[in-house]
Every structure is written in C-alpha cells, then in structure tokens.
Design a protein around this motif. Structure first.
Motif, short mmCIF file in Angstrom:
data_model
loop_
_atom_site.label_atom_id
_atom_site.label_comp_id
_atom_site.label_asym_id
_atom_site.label_seq_id
_atom_site.Cartn_x
_atom_site.Cartn_y
_atom_site.Cartn_z
N THR A 175 40.47 48.20 45.55
CA THR A 175 41.27 49.16 45.52
C THR A 175 41.86 48.98 47.65
OG1 THR A 175 40.87 51.55 45.28
CG2 THR A 175 41.62 50.31 43.44
N CYS A 209 43.79 49.57 36.47
CA CYS A 209 44.26 48.90 38.29
C CYS A 209 44.96 48.08 37.26
CB CYS A 209 43.26 48.72 38.71
SG CYS A 209 42.92 49.77 39.85
N THR A 233 45.33 47.16 42.93
CA THR A 233 46.85 47.72 43.03
C THR A 233 46.27 48.83 41.91
OG1 THR A 233 47.85 45.63 43.83
CG2 THR A 233 48.84 48.27 43.04
N ILE A 266 54.27 43.32 40.19
CA ILE A 266 52.61 42.79 40.94
C ILE A 266 52.79 41.44 39.38
CG2 ILE A 266 50.25 43.01 41.05
CD1 ILE A 266 51.24 45.16 42.47
N ARG A 273 48.05 45.64 51.53
CA ARG A 273 48.45 44.75 50.57
C ARG A 273 48.80 45.22 49.56
NH1 ARG A 273 45.54 38.75 50.81
NH2 ARG A 273 45.77 38.74 53.04
N GLU A 274 49.55 46.64 48.88
CA GLU A 274 49.94 47.22 48.13
C GLU A 274 50.91 48.38 48.49
OE1 GLU A 274 47.48 51.05 47.22
OE2 GLU A 274 46.02 49.95 47.38
N GLN A 276 54.20 41.86 48.63
CA GLN A 276 54.80 43.00 47.57
C GLN A 276 55.54 42.09 46.71
OE1 GLN A 276 53.87 46.52 45.59
NE2 GLN A 276 51.94 44.68 46.30
#
Lengths: 643, 262
Positions: free
Chosen positions: A237, A269, A281, A389, B63-64, B89
């Motif tokens: 993460t 996650c 993520t 996502i 990347r979040e 995203q």
C-alpha cells in the motif's frame, strides 16, 4: 558494536522530563551556525524540519517528490491516537502506553513507548493550532472514535484523510520556515549515500532527479526520515516511490538495522486484479465493523456468483474460529486467516498466476438490518472508491479483499535520542524501529511520526549539537570524494549492465513475489532458506542483466527505479535472515513452527526478548547479530488472546 | 470478467524544458479494462524499455488519489473523463476498444514542462510559502479544546482543505489561473478561529504571489471546479475575492516582506 540505548532511569513517567533537562542546549545565537540535513518530508521529516528551522538551525530538507506535501504520510486514512481522555472513558497516558506495549507483542522499549504516549496530547494541541480541521462534535469540540480494538475512544480524525491533513499542517509549517529563510528545500533530490568522516555522519550525496547532477551536502548532523521498506514486496500500500535506499545506504556504512522481519500486513486491501498490478489500495479497517468475512466452504464454488451461494455453503471463518472477536480480530490474525482460506483453494475473484487470492467482505446482512442509507452514511466514500477500482458495486455484490503489506515496524536501530549507531545520524518515523515492537496498533504511525519530528528530535538533536566539536570539512575531503565516487560508480554500473535484458520492474516483481511468499504473512525455516538461496543469485542476475534506458545525466525514472530495486535486493536478504533467526512468532512475524495447537502465535520470551540489531560486515549474506535485551518493568509480558 | 482493449495513444514527448515537443503515436494492445490509466502507461513503458526506447516520463506516487503527484490531460480533459477522479484512479473501463487517446502535460506558463508529461509545479509551493499557514510555534499551543469551532465551519474548512495540489484546476482553466488552489487554502484557514489573526495579511500575500507566478485571473468559467478531483467548490474563489476586496478598505498596514520568525 556496542548498543547503548541511553534510556534514562527512574520512574517511567519522569524519564523524558528528566532526560530533557539533562540534555545540553544550544544557545539561540549559535543555532544558525549548525547545519542540519533532513531526508524526507513526511510527518517525521516535515515536522522536524519545520521545528528545527523555527528554533533557528540552518536546515536543508531533501525529498524525491516534486513537493514536500506529497510524502506518503499523506495517504493515512484512519486517525491519530492521543491520550487526551476527552471522552472521559478512562483513557490515560499510562493506558495508551500499556496498549502500545501489549499491541507490539512485548518487543518494544518501554521508555520510548511511554514518551510517545506522553507527547501524544501535545501533538493534538499543536495540529489544532495549525488549523488542522479535525472532526468536531456539535458542541464545537473535537470528536473521537475508537480504533483498532482499543477499549477507549482516543482517535482524532479528519474524515478519512487524517494523514493528509496532518501532513499539510507540517508542510505549511515547513513552508513558513522556507519563507523565513531557515529551511532550504531540495525537491526531486534523492539521497544516494551517506558521508561519514572519522566515524561521524557529516552529510549526504544526492542525485538531482531533473538534471542528474551528483553532489555532496555537508552538515553537522543528518536526520533520516525516509519512511519504511514495505515496497520490498513490490506490491504494497506504499507509494510507488517509497524505498529503502537512504536507510540501506546508512546501514552499509555502519548503522545497525533492527528487526527487519517485523512487517505489518493489513487485512483489508483490494485484491490483485492482474499481473500488471502496480500497487495495492487499502480500504479502511472500519469496514470490518459491519461487514462479514467469508469464503465458500467448497473450492468448487470459488467461481460462482457469491449471491447464489446459499448460507449453508459459506464459511464465515473468523466468526467460526474467533467467536469472541469475530470479524474484529487484530490485523495480523485476520490476515493470516485470509491467507489460510486461500491456501486451501477457497479464495475468490479473478485468478492471477493460477491462484485466486481474495475473500468476501459482505455487507448484505448489515444492509438488511440497518438499511442501505445507514451503510452509505458510514462507508459511502469507501464503497465508491472500491467501485472505482474494482468495477463492482459493493451494495449489491460482496466486496473482495485480501491482505497487503502496509507498514514496517523494523528500521534503523536508534537509541533513546533517536540516534543510530553512527554518531550524528538520526532516524525518525517509520525509518526507525523504535516504538511499535513487533506489531503496530492502528492510528499510532501518525502519532509516532509527529512525536519524533515536533517534540523528540528538537530536544535530542540539540543535546548532540551542543557537544559537537568535529572540524569543518569541505567538498575536497577524501571521504566526501569517496562517497561521491561510490555513487557515480554505482550509477554507471546500473546504466551499463553487461547483458541488459530485463527491466528494473521485472526484477522487483520477482523479488517481491519471493519475499511475499516466504517472508510475508507466515514464514517457515524451509521457505526462508529457499528465499535466502535465491536472493543472492537474483541480485547477480540484476547487476548482469538490468536494462536501463537513457543516461544518468538527465531526468530518468528507469534509473531511479533500478537504484531502489538494487537496495531492496539487499534488504530482502536481511529480512529473511532476521526471520530465520527469530525462532518464535511475535506480532507481524509468524513462524509456522511456533504456533499453538489451534494455530495461534507462540512467543518465546526466554530466548527472544531482544531487539535484533544487524551490523553490515561487508558480506551481505553474513551480517553480524547484536542483541539489545528488552526488559519490562511496568507491563508484564502476557499472551494475546482474542478467542 | 475483464475485457481486452486495443487502443492508440498519442503521447506528448518532450526532452526537456527548452526543447520543443510533439505527439508520438503508440499502440496499446491487449489492455485489460481493470487496469488503471497509469498501469496502462506502465505496460506501454515496459514494452518501450524492452525495445531499448526511452519510456514516457510521468509523475505519480501514491496511486490512490491523495498525493497529488499525477495528472495529465486525457483527450483534453484534466485527469480524464471521469468526474472527481485523479489520473491514477481512472480505470480503463471508461474507454472502448479502438479508442484513440491523446495524452498531454498540464499546459500553463507557470508550469514549465520538465520532461514529457512531467511539469514543474513549484509555483504552488511558493504560493503556500507566501502565507498559507498559521504562524504557530511548536510547543506553544493551548489545549486543543480551549477553542470551540462550530461543526459547520470545521466541516466547510475540511471541504477546502482536501485540495491535493495536483494543478488540474490550472490546467483546466482557459486563463491558467490557480484561483481555486489559492482560495482553497485561504478559505480553509479563514473559516477557523486559529487562522483569524493573519486572515487579512494572508489573502493579500497569497494573491500577490499567485499573480507574480504568471497564473491568470479568474473569469468565472468554472472549468476548475469541474476538473477538480476533490470537487472543491468555486464558492471558495468568491470567498477569497470578498476577503481580498475587503482588505483594500480595511488593511491597516502596507504589505511588507516578512522577516524571519523571531
């Protein structure tokens, strides 16, 4: 190597105060004569730079990003603990101290943890005064929530973006000092080596990531606040750029690396979707308050639409194995249980490399009980993030989750002053090993970063600088030239491998997969030995076959990556050596050989109640182990049980 | 579960700030629609490195969607077609097989190109340096609950404080104005009592710095709000303007450079 922790004696609640009084001070007029280098501008580095600048030192702050505001502390979601007891629910400094020592599975120094709990309240005051928009109640006073299984509500938060708001507070304080002329920032600069003269840290060598210029920076002391090494797993993460280069280069020059096997795996996650996956993520742990975790009882159901699998064919394995805590067991236990279910072939979601690595987190019951609008109110933003996502709507179909590397408790060994085994080299925040033992509790990473930066370093650094007598050095000093030479040489090697054939990422992925499989959520002697046999060979293949396009004299992201991967290839080996040495299970380190009959971790306090501080010997496969014994005067070691 | 897309990319390539750039065409074949936009660029880049060609440079980190590092113009839209979404995203499922995608850096005089899709956003840091803070000394803060802040004010301050400093507002604005960015910080601090003592001074300094950095003025197009990945409202620009105009009448001192903190 002698490990002197310099922990003060006396009653624990007086130790920090006594120590601060005993530390020497630097006269305000003399402070600007001292140059301090800080590497990293996250919570620890940003807060330290701002505070040291404000005190009048001449600070140089370095970071690889384009702005100090982008350090990865920014991504922390949940909150920050502080023993304010605003809720009148029985919290105290002592209780936060107790919870943290116990949560760390009795592998942290009591004195450090107590100090952390003690300054936690000052952090909230400081951040509020800076204008951090913490959540408030209708009274206008600060709101708290409970977090990570604590029995009190001591977590302060700013929506789901607490890390962002705390970091922006530190960043703004830092930019204020830039304006005042006390701090100079060096963005897009990466530290590639340390300068040690007569055994004392005196500076760093950086590469300017825009121009490729290599140069030395000299100072009276150096602070590494460069974060953790979780990206050794490739998938984590962490931000893509997070790396161990600063800490690892320091290790190679004599800084002991402590407990590298203590890594934290976060259970919730979003799973890997394909081999192109670049990072993972995290979804806030709070989801486990209302979601039920399950996998199909039969592996044959793994590919079915989960909504069509009847209750009788589902295995709510956390509720089954841990009836008292159910879906709310601590992070390490939830993570291992998910892995076990997938190892049994009952994982769900798309197959990546032939394996399905995911479990369901199902909100159907909560939606039925509380209504969709209540769930939306609690988790709306998280559901939206998931949908963005994963492309699935969690109101209708269960979420899929899987554990991922999230935080590293290990790091550079530091004494009570946060100084490493190299005099003049300090380490703060996630870069050091100091406060979380073998496992970190939720909402305490932000607390530690800011405690180190705002309150601990400004005192302890003064103590060091007040006695600083080393002669002035210039760029032509042989050690400075040698350090610059090492960096230049290494970059040249990276750009001119004899048989360039593979990208840096492909090596990183291979290393990550290996370390994740053998030194991730659960470890065995056999697996670790397998990894230890493979890593040196992989390192050789890397230096022989890494393909870096372009040159070192320009903006070159491939070269940046290659340098970081090279260091992970060395650190990964030390992690496995440490994990093999530690014949017990503690916190984030689970050795399958050391578990109880029902599969729980078994600590070995008799033999392993110590900090493993590894010393570089010149042979990466044979580092020297130094032990700092841990003694517990206040919180007596006991077994964690969540049954 | 996933679909494969065959796409054609037109990517802006530029060696450095002084060189001229241009679009280069790259095929992106067999792209999984679960990939993020940056993962798609990763795949293209891995292919380029394997061929010994220089990969496309782009900024990215967490990347979040929170660090603010990434950001490119995708088919003329800052951060691409999906509302309230950073480039990292944005997932490929918003595109269709056969699409042509034009990828460019942020375009603004205040954001010189470093390389390819990477720009220098140092101007935003300098705006914050000019006054985007509360001048509180570490260790001197009173107890956090000594000062009650109405929840509605705190919540509105948080709406503004969410800005990630990506620069999309500038890239989307026909005037390349950084008014949304600047006003978000001014608005955040103006809504809190902790920010009150420096409120007047702050708005004057930050607006002056904004203008000195060659950002344009706001003429109320509203493109910034539409592009903002954190959906920051242009109401904050109105609040900034109101504060700024007020200082023209009420300011008690001339704007002098601040010296040190002593």
């Amino acid at each position: 190597m002698e490990l002197r922790s310099n922990v003060p004696t006396g009653p624990i609640e007086k130790r920090w105060e006594k120590h601060r009084f005993d530390l020497k001070l630097v006269n305000p007029a003399n402070r600007r004569k001292h140059t301090v280098i800080v590497v990293g501008t996250g919570l620890a580095g940003g807060a330290a730079s701002a505070t040291l600048g404000e005190l009048g030192y001449n600070v140089h702050a370095f970071y690889y990003q384009d702005s100090p505001r982008r350090a990865h502390s920014i991504a922390a979601q949940g909150g920050i603990n502080a023993a304010k007891n605003y809720q009148n629910d029985g919290d105290s400094i002592y209780r936060l101290f107790y919870d943290t020592v116990k949560g760390g599975d009795f592998r942290a120094r009591e004195s450090n943890v107590y100090r952390l709990a003690e300054v936690s309240a000052n952090i909230i005051d400081q951040c509020t005064a800076q204008g951090v928009p913490f959540a408030r109640e209708y009274s206008g006073l600060l709101d708290n929530r409970s977090f990570g299984g604590a029995q009190v509500s001591r977590t302060f938060y700013a929506r789901g973006q607490t890390g962002q708001q705390l970091l922006l507070g530190a960043y703004q304080a830092l930019e204020r000092q830039v304006n005042a002329g006390t701090v100079t920032t060096h963005g897009r600069h990466e530290m590639l080596d340390l300068i040690v003269i007569d055994g004392v840290a005196r500076g760093i060598v950086t590469r300017n990531l825009v121009t490729g210029e290599i140069r030395a920076w000299l100072a009276d002391c150096v602070v590494l606040a460069s974060g953790g090494y979780g990206n050794v797993f490739y998938l984590s993460t962490n931000a893509k750029g997070c790396n161990t280069t600063a800490t690892w280069r320091a290790h190679r020059l004599g800084a002991a690396f402590a407990n590298p096997c203590y890594t934290q795996i976060h259970p919730t996650c979003i799973p890997v979707a394909g081999d192109y996956q670049s990072k993972l993520t995290l979804m806030s742990e709070s989801l486990r308050n209302d979601g039920r975790v399950w996998v199909p009882k039969n592996a044959a159901d793994a590919t079915k639409d989960p909504r069509t699998i009847p209750e009788a064919d589902r295995d709510y394995y956390l509720e089954r194995r841990y009836p008292a805590f159910g879906n709310l067991v601590p992070r390490d236990i939830a993570s291992r249980a998910a892995k076990k279910s997938c190892d049994e072939g009952r994982g769900v979601g798309p197959a990546v490399d032939g394996e399905r690595r995911g479990v369901y987190l199902d909100f159907a019951d909560s939606i039925k009980r509380l209504g969709k609008s209540k769930i939306a109110e609690r988790y709306g933003n998280l559901f939206e993030m998931y949908e963005r996502i994963a492309g699935e709507n969690p109101y209708e179909t269960p979420m899929r989750i899987y554990p991922a590397s999230h935080y590293t408790m290990g790091g550079l060994w530091v004494d009570y002053n946060l100084m490493t085994t190299i005099p003049g080299l300090f380490a703060a925040g996630e870069a050091n090993f100091s406060d979380h033992g073998a496992n970190r509790l939720g909402a305490s990473a932000l607390m530690q970063g800011l405690a180190d930066g705002y309150f601990v370093l400004p005192s302890t650094l003064a103590g060091y600088l007040a006695g600083f007598k080393a002669p002035k050095v210039a760029d032509d000093h042989p050690e400075v030239k040698a350090a610059v030479g090492r960096v230049t040489e290494r970059l040249k090697k990276l750009t001119s491998a004899p048989k360039p054939s593979r990208t840096p990422d492909s090596f990183h992925k291979e290393l990550g997969r290996l370390v994740w499989d053998e030194c991730g959520m659960s470890r065995t002697a056999d697996g670790l030995k397998k990894a230890l046999a493979r890593i040196p060979a992989l390192r050789e293949e890397f230096w022989n076959g890494v393909r870096v396009t372009g040159s070192g004299e320009e903006f070159n992201q491939t070269l940046e990556k290659a340098g970081r991967v090279a260091d992970f290839l060395e650190l990964g080996e030390l992690m496995c050596i440490d994990a093999l040495n530690r014949e017990e299970s503690a916190g984030g380190h689970f050795r399958e050989e050391h578990q109880t009959e029902d599969g729980e971790a078994r600590r070995n306090d008799e033999e392993f109640s110590y900090v493993a501080a590894w010393e570089h010997t010149g042979n990466l496969s044979q580092p020297k182990l130094n032990k700092e014994p841990l003694t517990f005067e206040y919180v007596k070691p006991s077994n964690r049980s969540y049954k | 579960m996933s679909k494969k897309l065959n796409l054609t990319l037109h990517v802006w390539r530029q060696k450095g700030p002084k060189s001229s750039g241009g679009f280069v065409k790259y095929p992106a074949q067999g792209i999984d629609d679960h990939m993020s936009f940056l993962e798609m660029l990763d795949v293209v880049n891995e292919g380029l490195i394997e061929k010994g060609e220089e990969p496309i440079a782009f900024d990215h980190d967490c990347r979040e969607g929170i660090c603010g590092s990434c950001g490119v113009m995708i088919n003329g839209m800052a951060h691409g077609p999906r509302k309230a979404t950073t480039t990292c995203q944005l997932h490929m499922r918003v595109f269709s097989d056969g699409d042509e995608i034009w990828v460019e850096p942020w375009r603004a005089a205040a954001f010189p190109v470093v390389k390819d899709l990477v720009v220098d956003r140092g101007a935003l840091d300098r705006i914050v340096q000019s006054g985007g803070y509360v001048s509180v000394r570490t260790g001197s803060a009173p107890d956090a609950n000594n000062l009650a802040v109405p929840k509605t004010d705190a919540d509105l301050a948080m709406d503004a404080a969410q800005c990630i400093g990506c620069g999309a507002c500038v890239a989307a604005c026909p005037n390349a104005s950084a008014s949304l960015f600047t006003s978000a910080k001014i608005g955040h601090l103006a809504l809190l009592p902790q920010g009150a003592p420096e409120r007047e001074d702050r708005v004057r300094r930050m607006v002056a710095q904004h203008d000195a950095e060659l950002f344009g003025s706001c003429t109320q197009h509203g493109e910034c709000e539409a592009a903002c990945p954190k959906e920051i409202s242009i109401n904050f620009i109105a609040r900034m303007n109101a504060d700024f105009i007020k200082t023209a009448i009420t300011a008690t001192t001339d704007l002098k450079p601040r010296e040190g903190t002593e």
